[in-house]
Each structure stands twice: as C-alpha cells, then as structure tokens.
Design a protein around this motif. Structure first.
Motif: not given
Length: 144
Positions: A47, A70, A72, A106, A108, A112-113, A117
């Motif tokens: 993501y 962000l 992921v 960020q 992650k 964690q996501w 989320p």
C-alpha cells in the motif's frame, strides 16, 4: 521535454501494478510521480499513499515541495523506525537533495497497517518561510 529539466523532474515511468495507490499518478506532477515510482520500485509496497502538501505552506501555487508518504512494505519487517525512514530517504535521495523541501514519512509493516490503517494528519504550517521573500526564487532555481 522532461529530459531537459532538472533531475528532480525526470521520473522513471514503470508499472506499479502491485501497489494499491491512494491517488492515481498524474503526469502533470512530475515530482509526485517520481516519488510514487521510486518508492514502488525500491520498496515493493503493498500500500502506498503520496500526498502533496505544498498547498499548506508558503510556496507558490502548483509547487511540489512538501510531501507526506505512507508506505506499507514487508521489507520493513524487523527494522527499526529509523532504518525504515533511511530506506525511504535513500530511494528519494535525488528529490530530497533538489526540490523536495519536506517529507513526512509513515513506514509500516503489513501487520502494523492491518491493526491501524490510518494516515497521520500534518500539523498546520507555522509560516516558517512566510517572511522569506526569496522562497519563490529558491523554488524556481531548483527547477532550472
């Protein structure tokens, strides 16, 4: 045309088919496109969100100087937060050394996501450069 511009405006256009993009890449935004492409290629995120927050700062309209990302990625498994940020910074070293003034990260893991989320919100600009009348000139020089 793009090849004559500053290195910051020479994104490589590759497929990001594995990445769920929050917003589709926009070819009229070369820095944002470069950020998406480079993070996608280097970190293989599950993501990815890239937000241009330049409009929240004392910069000319249409600027691409302040971003929030962000990411992921399974590549973050077992890494400390600073190590994750270093991976993001390494992927974007050209942009960070030329036209990107600020980057909020960020980073992650998928776990964690999955448990949280959300993307943190940026604080309002405190106007650090609002009194600096050379900002527009500095931004233009980064584009030449």
């Amino acid at each position: 045309m793009l090849s004559r511009l500053h290195p910051c405006f020479q994104p490589s256009y590759t497929s990001l088919s594995r990445v769920l993009l929050h917003m589709a890449p926009d070819p009229s935004r070369p820095v944002e496109t470069a950020i998406r492409t480079k993070l996608g290629d280097s970190l293989k995120p599950e993501y990815l969100e890239v937000h241009n927050e330049s409009h929240m700062h004392a910069v000319p309209p249409g600027s691409e100087s302040h971003f929030r990302v962000l990411v992921v990625s399974p590549q973050f498994e077992g890494l400390s937060l600073i190590q994750r940020h270093r991976l993001v910074n390494e992927a974007l070293k050209v942009e960070l050394s030329t036209c990107v003034h600020a980057l909020a990260i960020q980073a992650k893991t998928p776990a964690q996501w999955g448990s949280n989320p959300t993307l943190a919100k940026s604080p309002p600009c405190m106007g650090g450069s609002k009194g600096d009348h050379t900002v527009e000139e500095k931004l233009k020089s980064g584009r030449e």
